[in-house]
Design a protein around this motif. Structure first.
Motif: not given
Ligand SMILES: Nc1nc2c(c(=O)[nH]1)N[C@H]1C(S)=C(S)[C@@H](COP(=O)(O)O)O[C@H]1N2
Ligand SMILES: [Mo]
Length: 339
Positions: A165, A179, A171, A67, A18-22, A137, A65, A182-185
């Motif tokens: 990640s 994407g 999230r 980006c 799965f792609y990751i964008r941080n 973020f 999702l 879709s706020v993480k953490w």
């Protein structure tokens, strides 16, 4: 990190692909001490532990999702930002609660319009217009979208705990939207009586719209209709006279994929691809097309999706979209070798 789109075979993307964008360094959160705060225009402000979140009415559903910058490297002339190829899109089975359920627990007050989702990460975006100091973020949703059942707070991904990640321990997953929403953490939800105008939906992740004829800065929301070819890959060599399985995926935010058409002659003629499986709301649809190139030579393959409202993909990138929402038709070059 991009997902290897060329190896797309299954509807659900394996978690490790799965792609990751941080935007900033990944926070490392301890689920034992982590809390989700729900504050602002609510009757009952909440502070929920992960166990308390897990005790709310749970559900599991797939959501795709993408980006907002997916495909950016294809834009001519070049635009700034992470140079995504095709791999800024993936689909997972998410487990969690609906955001609506949490908002109901907190009892949203009359006059509320926006729901702000606050991540635990912050840093220096190194972009124009950023506020001074570390920038967290953050993204907001209008209350009407926040209450839709495709908007989840997820603690599970593909049957396991959310990996760090992808936003551990909790999230947002905002079905149908690009994407960035879709706020993480996730650490805090703030309900407000005026629309939120944070950095990540004004200077960043915003486009120009022109409903009045005047350029009007607009936060990015719904995913635009798009089809992407997984195979053949760019400059792949394939033999003449044999059937080749052209395949890929197509997706759209607030509608469904009605059809995918393939052109092997630069857009002069089009033939329908076969849509695989069944339509699942806010998810991509895999498709395939059997192509037997008769003659050797260079071909440009196009895949064009059309949604249930008749919207289709543009021929060129609209500069009003800046470096986002790249869904213009772009041929995949294929070399067909004679027998
Ligand atoms: N807290 C936080 N949430 C975030 C981001 C981020 O950098 N920080 N990136 C966003 C963007 S731009 C995208 S495309 C998705 C990517 O989610 P993924 O890394 O799980 O694929 O997360 C979104 N949520
Ligand atoms: Mo993104």
């Amino acid at each position: 990190m991009e997902s290897p789109f060329a190896s797309l075979e299954s509807f659900v993307t394996p978690t490790e692909l799965f792609y990751i964008r941080n935007h900033y360094p990944e926070p490392s959160l301890d689920a034992k001490t982590w809390k989700l705060q729900v504050t602002g225009a609510v009757k009952r402000p909440l502070e929920l532990s992960l166990d308390q979140v897990r005790k709310l009415k749970a559900g599991t559903r797939p959501l795709t999702l993408e980006c907002a910058g997916n495909g950016r490297s294809f834009v001519v002339p070049k635009v700034k930002g992470v140079p995504w190829g095709r791999g800024g899109v993936s689909t997972a089975e998410w487990t969690g609660v609906s955001l609506a359920e949490v908002l109901d627990q907190a009892e949203v007050l009359p006059g509320a319009v926006d729901v702000i989702l606050v991540g635990s990460d912050a840093g220096d975006p190194k972009k124009d217009g950023q506020p001074p100091g570390p920038v967290p973020f953050v993204r907001s949703l209008p209350l009407a979208k926040a209450r839709q059942d495709e908007v989840m707070l997820a603690y599970g991904m593909n049957g396991a705990d959310l990996p760090r990640s992808h936003g551990y321990p909790l999230r947002a997953v905002v079905g149908g939207w690009y994407g960035m929403a879709s706020v993480k953490w996730l650490k805090r939800i703030v309900v407000t009586k005026k629309p939120y105008l944070g950095f990540d939906q004004t200077f960043d992740y915003a486009i120009w719209t022109r409903e009045t004829g005047l350029p009007d800065l607009t936060p990015i929301t719904d995913v635009a209709i798009k089809s992407s070819i997984a195979r053949p890959t760019e400059n792949e060599e394939i033999p003449a006279g044999k059937p080749y399985r052209v395949r890929g995926a197509a997706w759209v935010g607030n509608s469904e994929v009605d059809r995918v058409e393939i052109s092997t002659d630069g857009g002069k003629t089009w033939a329908r691809a076969v849509l695989l499986g069944k339509a699942i709301p806010f998810c991509w649809r895999l498709w395939e097309y059997a192509w037997t190139p008769e003659k050797a030579g260079h071909y440009g393959l196009l895949a064009r999706a059309t949604d249930g409202r008749g919207q289709t993909q543009p021929l060129t990138h609209d500069p009003d979209r800046r470096n986002y929402m790249v869904n213009f038709l772009r041929p995949t070059s294929v070399i067909v070798r004679g027998a």
